[in-house]
Motif scaffolding. Structure first.
Motif, PDB file in Angstrom:
ATOM      1  N   UNK A 226       0.890  -1.270  -0.011  1.00 45.82           N
ATOM      2  CA  UNK A 226      -0.110   0.032  -0.047  1.00 45.82           C
ATOM      3  C   UNK A 226       0.884   1.330   0.078  1.00 45.82           C
ATOM      4  N   UNK A 227       0.619   2.147  -0.805  1.00 43.74           N
ATOM      5  CA  UNK A 227       1.546   3.413  -0.865  1.00 43.74           C
ATOM      6  C   UNK A 227       1.178   4.335   0.400  1.00 43.74           C
ATOM      7  N   UNK A 228       2.416   4.986   0.852  1.00 42.79           N
ATOM      8  CA  UNK A 228       2.334   5.476   1.850  1.00 42.79           C
ATOM      9  C   UNK A 228       2.755   7.020   1.671  1.00 42.79           C
ATOM     10  N   UNK A 229       3.313   7.390   0.698  1.00 47.66           N
ATOM     11  CA  UNK A 229       3.726   8.696   0.254  1.00 47.66           C
ATOM     12  C   UNK A 229       2.825   8.927  -1.234  1.00 47.66           C
ATOM     13  N   UNK A 230       2.822  10.127  -1.531  1.00 47.54           N
ATOM     14  CA  UNK A 230       2.345  10.605  -2.865  1.00 47.54           C
ATOM     15  C   UNK A 230       3.101   9.981  -3.965  1.00 47.54           C
ATOM     16  N   UNK A 231       4.506   9.987  -3.875  1.00 47.99           N
ATOM     17  CA  UNK A 231       5.522   9.235  -4.823  1.00 47.99           C
ATOM     18  C   UNK A 231       5.125   7.933  -5.061  1.00 47.99           C
ATOM     19  N   UNK A 232       4.736   7.255  -4.042  1.00 49.37           N
ATOM     20  CA  UNK A 232       4.362   5.773  -4.024  1.00 49.37           C
ATOM     21  C   UNK A 232       3.212   5.486  -4.753  1.00 49.37           C
ATOM     22  N   UNK A 233       2.301   6.459  -4.681  1.00 50.82           N
ATOM     23  CA  UNK A 233       0.935   6.274  -5.239  1.00 50.82           C
ATOM     24  C   UNK A 233       1.096   6.533  -6.563  1.00 50.82           C
ATOM     25  N   UNK A 234       1.915   7.539  -7.049  1.00 46.76           N
ATOM     26  CA  UNK A 234       2.235   7.606  -8.582  1.00 46.76           C
ATOM     27  C   UNK A 234       3.002   6.431  -9.175  1.00 46.76           C
ATOM     28  N   UNK A 235       4.020   5.874  -8.336  1.00 49.67           N
ATOM     29  CA  UNK A 235       4.490   4.505  -8.989  1.00 49.67           C
ATOM     30  C   UNK A 235       3.598   3.307  -9.039  1.00 49.67           C
ATOM     31  N   UNK A 236       2.836   3.445  -8.148  1.00 48.40           N
ATOM     32  CA  UNK A 236       1.763   2.383  -8.206  1.00 48.40           C
ATOM     33  C   UNK A 236       0.886   2.393  -9.336  1.00 48.40           C
ATOM     34  N   UNK A 237       0.568   3.842  -9.460  1.00 53.58           N
ATOM     35  CA  UNK A 237      -0.483   4.240 -10.834  1.00 53.58           C
ATOM     36  C   UNK A 237       0.279   3.719 -11.952  1.00 53.58           C
ATOM     37  N   UNK A 238       1.364   4.143 -12.227  1.00 50.11           N
ATOM     38  CA  UNK A 238       2.228   3.938 -13.363  1.00 50.11           C
ATOM     39  C   UNK A 238       2.330   2.078 -13.530  1.00 50.11           C
ATOM     40  N   UNK A 239       2.536   1.555 -12.563  1.00 48.17           N
ATOM     41  CA  UNK A 239       2.498   0.027 -12.508  1.00 48.17           C
ATOM     42  C   UNK A 239       1.254  -0.568 -12.800  1.00 48.17           C
ATOM     43  N   UNK A 240       0.305  -0.056 -12.456  1.00 49.89           N
ATOM     44  CA  UNK A 240      -1.126  -0.655 -12.381  1.00 49.89           C
ATOM     45  C   UNK A 240      -1.988  -0.540 -14.150  1.00 49.89           C
ATOM     46  N   UNK A 241      -1.558   0.886 -14.440  1.00 51.26           N
ATOM     47  CA  UNK A 241      -2.341   0.946 -15.384  1.00 51.26           C
ATOM     48  C   UNK A 241      -1.415   0.722 -17.002  1.00 51.26           C
ATOM     49  N   UNK A 242      -2.336   0.603 -17.933  1.00 54.10           N
ATOM     50  CA  UNK A 242      -1.566   0.382 -19.174  1.00 54.10           C
ATOM     51  C   UNK A 242      -1.240   1.773 -19.919  1.00 54.10           C
ATOM     52  N   UNK A 243      -0.467   1.939 -20.658  1.00 51.05           N
ATOM     53  CA  UNK A 243      -0.248   3.197 -21.557  1.00 51.05           C
ATOM     54  C   UNK A 243      -1.475   3.378 -22.196  1.00 51.05           C
ATOM     55  N   UNK A 244      -2.403   2.586 -22.667  1.00 54.75           N
ATOM     56  CA  UNK A 244      -3.745   2.953 -23.536  1.00 54.75           C
ATOM     57  C   UNK A 244      -4.700   3.684 -22.212  1.00 54.75           C
ATOM     58  N   UNK A 245      -4.655   3.218 -20.984  1.00 52.78           N
ATOM     59  CA  UNK A 245      -5.359   3.663 -19.884  1.00 52.78           C
ATOM     60  C   UNK A 245      -4.839   5.074 -19.577  1.00 52.78           C
ATOM     61  N   UNK A 246      -3.475   5.274 -19.506  1.00 60.35           N
ATOM     62  CA  UNK A 246      -2.821   6.555 -19.331  1.00 60.35           C
ATOM     63  C   UNK A 246      -3.323   7.457 -20.103  1.00 60.35           C
TER      64      UNK A 246
END
Length: 467
Positions: free
Chosen positions: A300-320
């Motif tokens: 679970x992300x604890x910082x804003x940066x970790x949230x963004x890392x998780x976002x980049x890892x979980x979404x596809x380029x198409x979704x982005x």
């Protein structure tokens, strides 16, 4: 359609010959590599013919072959044609006044190295066995290898060990007498054998039509040699390419590399096929970061940066791209995604970072040249994870800031006023990561930094235009 008894009948005679020995490794190649392609009937027929070739050379009737194999004549003919098609057998026929005779000449199978580097047979075996079994079979043929480059070659030469013959011994027999009757019209010495060779009917592909589609300003006709021509027939057959499609692949290879070989043409065709069939634009762009390369997997992300890392890892380029535009991504943007993932082998997560990096700093535009330069740079750096990509982007930002500060001190002013170029920057590139925001719509003015001189000039010009 020709029925089998019009080609061969049980009373037709046959004889078998082979110009080489079948070694243990050849038998393993036949069993593990060829049998999945030709089937058990054809494999059994080959082994039976090989046994007969090593015994006596008497002519026999096809009825004899039927009795030994317990195959019908139809099955024997079908198996024979499969062996011929895959390059393991050559068949010759001779019609006499009352009888018809066949000569079956066995061809040696390819070596394991030749088989697995052949862009034709290896693909068929892969499709028959599936990826996991194919890799397992291929690995069973690998042997340990030690690089001898760091060793000193102390191999003795012939002249160091053996003494020359005395002149009197040389005169006792001349070479012609030594080799006399070594081979005659109806008898030959065993050799290592000739490897089987695949042949395709050229009528299945219009080679001349393809040549006519190729611009001589791009590809000189003399580069299409016989070896390349054979490869073109095979690749066109495997991937079902039309002449115009093949001409485009040839021109792409020659234009990008300045030369054309069987190997780089095969890579280009395979890339085209994946792009057009197995991994079309939408399918490729829908991939997400592989689990082993996810830094935030199961966390679970604890910082804003970790949230963004998780976002980049979980979404596809198409979704982005959808998140940015709110609509279906344009095909031209998906082609840039495919370039990053296919040509530069960037992972989906790293591709996401690159897209966000460029979109946020380039007025929501994906400039083709910029994407290609950055992706090739990241590929050379072997960037595979999202944190690595973000760290590299920050490092380039720092380098560019140092360069820009130095340039500002030197020149002093932009349009008469001392200032920095105003180009928007992604939140995650800001120096203080604790103030980062996942939202991409509230970015602050700052400078987008790249390390290449061309990118620096581009940004400086963009900053001047934005005033």
């Amino acid at each position: 359609m020709t029925v089998h008894f019009q080609e061969v009948v049980p009373v037709d005679a046959y004889s078998v010959q082979s110009k080489g020995f079948l070694h243990e490794i050849d038998q393993k190649v036949l069993t593990m590599l060829y049998q999945p392609l030709v089937g058990a009937f054809a494999y059994s027929l080959y082994m039976t013919l090989w046994c007969e070739a090593t015994m006596n050379q008497q002519k026999k009737k096809h009825q004899h072959l039927m009795n030994i194999t317990q195959f019908s004549l139809k099955d024997i003919l079908s198996g024979r044609k499969k062996l011929e098609a895959i390059g393991l057998l050559k068949t010759f026929t001779q019609d006499n006044e009352q009888t018809r005779e066949y000569l079956y000449e066995l061809q040696m199978p390819l070596s394991p190295k030749e088989f697995f580097t052949d862009g034709f047979l290896s693909i068929y075996l892969y499709n028959r066995l599936g990826q996991n079994r194919f890799i397992e079979v291929r690995d069973s043929f690998q042997v340990p290898f030690t690089d001898s480059s760091s060793y000193t070659d102390v191999t003795a030469s012939f002249s160091e060990v053996f003494t020359s013959l005395h002149p009197s011994e040389m005169a006792s027999k001349n070479f012609s007498e030594i080799t006399e009757n070594a081979e005659t019209r109806d008898r030959t010495l065993f050799g290592k054998g000739t490897r089987g060779k695949l042949s395709l009917i050229e009528d299945t592909f219009d080679f001349e039509a393809m040549v006519n589609q190729i611009s001589t300003f791009i590809v000189p006709k003399e580069v299409l040699n016989s070896q390349l021509k054979e490869a073109i027939y095979k690749l066109a057959y495997i991937y079902q390419l039309e002449p115009i499609d093949m001409s485009r692949q040839i021109q792409n290879v020659y234009y990008s590399t300045g030369e054309i070989s069987v190997e780089n043409l095969r890579r280009e065709v395979q890339k085209w096929y994946r792009f057009e069939h197995e991994e079309g634009l939408p399918v490729l762009a829908l991939r997400t970061q592989p689990i082993p390369l996810k830094a935030m997997q199961g966390m679970e992300p604890k910082t804003k940066e970790e949230e963004l890392i998780k976002y980049f890892e979980e979404v596809s380029p198409y979704r982005l791209l959808e998140d940015y535009s709110g609509t279906t991504p344009a095909e031209v943007d998906l082609k840039l995604v495919a370039y990053c993932m296919l040509d530069q082998n960037l992972t989906p997560g790293v591709t996401n970072v690159l897209l966000d990096y460029v979109l946020s700093g380039n007025d929501m535009k994906l400039a083709k040249g910029l994407i290609e330069r950055i992706s090739s740079h990241w590929a050379r750096k072997r960037i595979q994870t999202v944190p690595e990509a973000m760290a590299l982007a920050r490092e380039e930002k720092r380098k560019y800031k140092d360069w820009q500060d130095k340039k500002t001190k030197t020149t002093g002013y932009y349009n008469g006023k001392q200032q920095k170029p105003s180009v928007q920057l992604p939140d995650w590139l800001k120096q203080d990561s604790s103030e980062n925001s996942v939202s991409k719509n509230n970015t602050e003015s700052d400078t987008l930094y790249y390390d290449e001189e061309e990118n620096r000039k581009w940004l400086e010009s963009l900053a001047n235009k934005s005033k």
